[in-house]
Every structure is written in C-alpha cells, then in structure tokens.
Scaffold this active site. Structure first.
Site, PDB file in Angstrom:
ATOM      1  N   TYR A 109      -1.261  -1.187  10.410  1.00  0.00           N
ATOM      2  CA  TYR A 109      -1.393  -1.355   8.957  1.00  0.00           C
ATOM      3  C   TYR A 109      -0.177  -0.789   8.223  1.00  0.00           C
ATOM      4  O   TYR A 109       0.449  -1.472   7.412  1.00  0.00           O
ATOM      5  CB  TYR A 109      -2.676  -0.659   8.492  1.00  0.00           C
ATOM      6  CG  TYR A 109      -3.005  -0.908   7.029  1.00  0.00           C
ATOM      7  CD1 TYR A 109      -3.539  -2.129   6.618  1.00  0.00           C
ATOM      8  CD2 TYR A 109      -2.800   0.080   6.071  1.00  0.00           C
ATOM      9  CE1 TYR A 109      -3.846  -2.364   5.287  1.00  0.00           C
ATOM     10  CE2 TYR A 109      -3.107  -0.146   4.736  1.00  0.00           C
ATOM     11  CZ  TYR A 109      -3.636  -1.364   4.348  1.00  0.00           C
ATOM     12  OH  TYR A 109      -3.939  -1.584   3.030  1.00  0.00           O
ATOM     13  N   SER A 161       0.857  -1.193   0.000  1.00  0.00           N
ATOM     14  CA  SER A 161       0.000   0.000   0.000  1.00  0.00           C
ATOM     15  C   SER A 161       0.891   1.241   0.000  1.00  0.00           C
ATOM     16  O   SER A 161       2.030   1.180   0.495  1.00  0.00           O
ATOM     17  CB  SER A 161      -0.852   0.011   1.269  1.00  0.00           C
ATOM     18  OG  SER A 161      -1.471   1.266   1.442  1.00  0.00           O
TER      19      SER A 161
HETATM   20  N1  LIG Z   1      -8.878  -0.739  -0.588  1.00  0.00           N
HETATM   21  C1  LIG Z   1      -7.829   0.048  -0.449  1.00  0.00           C
HETATM   22  O1  LIG Z   1      -7.953   1.304  -0.399  1.00  0.00           O
HETATM   23  C2  LIG Z   1      -6.445  -0.513  -0.377  1.00  0.00           C
HETATM   24  C3  LIG Z   1      -5.362   0.371  -0.492  1.00  0.00           C
HETATM   25  C4  LIG Z   1      -4.072  -0.125  -0.423  1.00  0.00           C
HETATM   26  C5  LIG Z   1      -3.864  -1.479  -0.267  1.00  0.00           C
HETATM   27  N2  LIG Z   1      -4.935  -2.315  -0.134  1.00  0.00           N
HETATM   28  C6  LIG Z   1      -4.646  -3.754   0.031  1.00  0.00           C
HETATM   29  O2  LIG Z   1      -5.266  -4.460  -1.003  1.00  0.00           O
HETATM   30  C7  LIG Z   1      -5.504  -5.810  -0.577  1.00  0.00           C
HETATM   31  C8  LIG Z   1      -6.936  -6.174  -0.882  1.00  0.00           C
HETATM   32  O3  LIG Z   1      -7.806  -5.375  -0.092  1.00  0.00           O
HETATM   33  P1  LIG Z   1      -9.226  -4.901  -0.620  1.00  0.00           P
HETATM   34  O4  LIG Z   1      -9.249  -3.442  -0.595  1.00  0.00           O
HETATM   35  O5  LIG Z   1      -9.554  -5.638  -1.856  1.00  0.00           O
HETATM   36  O6  LIG Z   1     -10.141  -5.355   0.613  1.00  0.00           O
HETATM   37  P2  LIG Z   1     -11.201  -6.512   0.806  1.00  0.00           P
HETATM   38  O7  LIG Z   1     -12.259  -6.414  -0.230  1.00  0.00           O
HETATM   39  O8  LIG Z   1     -11.588  -6.421   2.239  1.00  0.00           O
HETATM   40  O9  LIG Z   1     -10.364  -7.838   0.521  1.00  0.00           O
HETATM   41  C9  LIG Z   1      -9.544  -8.435   1.477  1.00  0.00           C
HETATM   42  C10 LIG Z   1      -9.406  -9.890   1.080  1.00  0.00           C
HETATM   43  O10 LIG Z   1      -8.512 -10.526   1.995  1.00  0.00           O
HETATM   44  C11 LIG Z   1      -9.083 -11.764   2.372  1.00  0.00           C
HETATM   45  N3  LIG Z   1      -8.549 -12.199   3.663  1.00  0.00           N
HETATM   46  C12 LIG Z   1      -8.537 -11.516   4.837  1.00  0.00           C
HETATM   47  N4  LIG Z   1      -7.998 -12.266   5.802  1.00  0.00           N
HETATM   48  C13 LIG Z   1      -7.626 -13.440   5.211  1.00  0.00           C
HETATM   49  C14 LIG Z   1      -7.022 -14.647   5.680  1.00  0.00           C
HETATM   50  N5  LIG Z   1      -6.655 -14.795   6.969  1.00  0.00           N
HETATM   51  N6  LIG Z   1      -6.809 -15.641   4.778  1.00  0.00           N
HETATM   52  C15 LIG Z   1      -7.167 -15.523   3.484  1.00  0.00           C
HETATM   53  N7  LIG Z   1      -7.745 -14.412   2.995  1.00  0.00           N
HETATM   54  C16 LIG Z   1      -7.971 -13.398   3.852  1.00  0.00           C
HETATM   55  C17 LIG Z   1     -10.580 -11.479   2.409  1.00  0.00           C
HETATM   56  O11 LIG Z   1     -11.342 -12.670   2.274  1.00  0.00           O
HETATM   57  P3  LIG Z   1     -11.987 -13.549   3.457  1.00  0.00           P
HETATM   58  O12 LIG Z   1     -12.497 -12.605   4.495  1.00  0.00           O
HETATM   59  O13 LIG Z   1     -13.031 -14.313   2.720  1.00  0.00           O
HETATM   60  O14 LIG Z   1     -10.878 -14.418   3.933  1.00  0.00           O
HETATM   61  C18 LIG Z   1     -10.723 -10.644   1.140  1.00  0.00           C
HETATM   62  O15 LIG Z   1     -10.826 -11.500   0.023  1.00  0.00           O
HETATM   63  C19 LIG Z   1      -5.158  -5.828   0.902  1.00  0.00           C
HETATM   64  O16 LIG Z   1      -3.877  -6.364   1.080  1.00  0.00           O
HETATM   65  C20 LIG Z   1      -5.182  -4.357   1.287  1.00  0.00           C
HETATM   66  O17 LIG Z   1      -4.384  -4.096   2.406  1.00  0.00           O
HETATM   67  C21 LIG Z   1      -6.206  -1.877  -0.199  1.00  0.00           C
END
Ligand SMILES: NC(=O)c1ccc[n+]([C@@H]2O[C@H](COP(=O)([O-])OP(=O)(O)OC[C@H]3O[C@@H](n4cnc5c(N)ncnc54)[C@H](OP(=O)(O)O)[C@@H]3O)[C@@H](O)[C@H]2O)c1
Length: 251
Positions: free
Chosen positions: A153, A140
């Site tokens: 985070y 991120s």
């Molecule tokens: N959205 C943003 O603004 C943003 C910005 C920078 C970086 N990111 C990064 O992008 C990535 C994806 O996030 P997102 O925004 O797409 O959020 P999201 O929709 O909440 O997706 C998070 C994913 O991680 C999975 N997950 C969480 N804990 C897990 C575990 N113990 N084992 C396996 N899977 C797990 C969740 O699935 P389950 O709950 O089904 O396991 C879900 O599929 C993350 O690494 C996040 O930190 C996001």
C-alpha cells in the site's frame, strides 16, 4: 467561490460506490454538478444515484484499461466535457515481510497505480486538446515514506505522489490542473477491519468536505488531518537512523 457551489459542471469519480468517493459525489451533486460515478459494484452505485438526477452510474473496473477509456468517452458523450476527474478507487492489504503475498502486491498496484493511469488516459487527451480541466487522484499520507506492515500500500501510494510531482509542471504548462489528495485515517470500509491504532481518525463526511474545499482551491496537495500530515512530513525529513528508530516501534 461560495463553499456551497462548485466550479465544475461535469465530474467523474472512480471508487464512488463507498467511502470517500461516494461522499464527495454526494456533496458535489448537492452543489449542482453532474457527477458520473464509477466502481465495480453496480448495485451500490444504483443505490447512491437513486432519486438523484445529478448522479449517473457508470460501472467500471479500473484495472481494465480499455474500459476506462470507453467509460470516459461515454460520459462525455452523455453529459459533456469532464471538468473534474477524481480517481479514488483503491485497495489496501496489510503486508508483513513474513506473509508476503505476491497476489496482494499485484492487486494493490493494478488498482492503486495502473487504475489511476488507465483513468487519466481516458480524460487527459481531451483536456490537453482544450487546454483545461482538473484531474485529481487519491494517494495517502502513507505514501510520504515507507511505513512498517504496509509494504504494497505505502509503495503504491508513494508511486502516486511521485507520478503527480512528475506530471504537474507539464500539465501546468498545458492549462490542466492536477491535484493529489493525501488523507490520513478516515472511517470507511477500507479501515473498518484495521486492528492497529489509527491516530486522528476522521469521519468520512469531514474528509469529503476537506477534499472538495481543497480541490475548489486548485491546491496541488490536499492533505488532512493537519496533525498527522505534519508528524509524517517531519518524520520523512529525519536521517534514516532516527527515522527507523521511530518506525520500528510500529512493528
Ligand atoms: N480510509 C482511509 O483511511 C484512507 C486513507 C488514505 C487514503 N485512502 C484512499 O482513499 C481512496 C478511497 O478509499 P476509501 O477509504 O473510501 O475506501 P472504500 O470505501 O473501501 O472505497 C474504495 C473504493 O474503490 C473501489 N474499487 C476498488 N477496486 C476497484 C476496481 N478494481 N475498479 C473500480 N473501483 C474499485 C471500491 O468499489 P467496488 O468494490 O465497488 O469496485 C470503492 O468504491 C483509496 O484510494 C484509499 O487508498 C483512504
């Protein structure tokens, strides 16, 4: 390479039950890859794969090291060599100094950092043995430097950037491509409950598209949107007195 075809035959994506992981999986399946999708929520994974022969479901908790290795091997047994492994599973908790919750720090590091290490361990030996393959994980822009109220985070995402910098020279020498994806704010479940302003907030489809295009170009860092990336990179070049003069306004 046309933007509508992908260079990978088999792709494994963790964190694919929603958000960025889900949308990259859908895009790559459309572009002809076989995409093995993992996360804990089997029902969500099944709904994403329903009627799509290019997507298969591999439920997984990335905090379970043995399960990550077994899943990687099982995917390769079923669908052949994993050409691209994208680790997108992540956890986010707001963390002020007044409400320091040890369990939230533990969970953030278990999922964001050790989850990536466990999954890398599942695919890397095979990639090293054949001298090829592409590994990417989602960090991120919050990992560029410490930002207020995001202690666990920001620190976990910095660790992922540092880990990528550490591994890249060795992996280059072995023929394995490594990328780190640094998104800004994207509209997903993760950001849905954020109360603070999210500058340059992106639609998840646009972010997934940028991820895929950056990975196709084998970029080391795939970062977007450029405005927030530039602001935060410049912020991190400043001397600390000026850095903190700016970041204290975020408290
Ligand atoms: N959205 C943003 O603004 C943003 C910005 C920078 C970086 N990111 C990064 O992008 C990535 C994806 O996030 P997102 O925004 O797409 O959020 P999201 O929709 O909440 O997706 C998070 C994913 O991680 C999975 N997950 C969480 N804990 C897990 C575990 N113990 N084992 C396996 N899977 C797990 C969740 O699935 P389950 O709950 O089904 O396991 C879900 O599929 C993350 O690494 C996040 O930190 C996001």
């Amino acid at each position: 390479m046309s933007s509508q075809s992908a260079p990978w035959r088999t792709v494994w994506i963790s964190g694919a039950s929603s958000g960025l992981g889900e949308h990259v999986a859908r895009l790559l399946a459309q572009q002809g890859c076989h995409v093995a999708i993992s996360a804990r929520s089997e029902d969500k994974l099944n709904a994403i794969a329903a009627g799509n022969n290019n997507i298969s479901v591999w439920p997984l908790d990335v905090t379970d090291a043995a399960a990550c290795k077994e899943t990687a091997h099982a995917i390769e047994a079923a669908h052949g060599t994993i050409d691209l492994a994208l680790f997108s599973a992540g956890a986010w908790f707001q963390s002020s100094v007044e409400e320091l919750r040890v369990e939230n720090y533990q969970k953030t590091f278990d999922v964001n950092v050790m989850g990536v290490v466990h999954c890398v361990d599942g695919v890397l030996p095979q990639m090293l043995a054949r001298g090829g393959g592409h590994i990417a994980w989602v960090s991120s822009v919050a990992g560029y430097g410490g930002l207020p109220l995001s202690g666990s985070y920001s620190a976990s995402k910095s660790a992922l950037i540092c880990l990528a910098e550490t591994m890249k020279p060795e992996l280059d020498a072995k023929g394995v491509t490594l990328s780190v994806v640094n998104p800004g704010f994207v509209k997903t479940d993760m950001t849905a409950s954020n109360k603070f302003p999210m500058p340059f907030l992106m639609e998840v489809e646009d972010a997934a598209h940028k991820m895929v295009e950056g990975l196709k170009r084998k970029k080391f860092e795939v970062a977007f949107p450029w405005q927030l990336v530039t602001i935060l990179k410049v912020l991190n070049l400043l001397p600390y007195w000026l850095y903190f003069a700016i970041t204290k306004r975020m408290v």
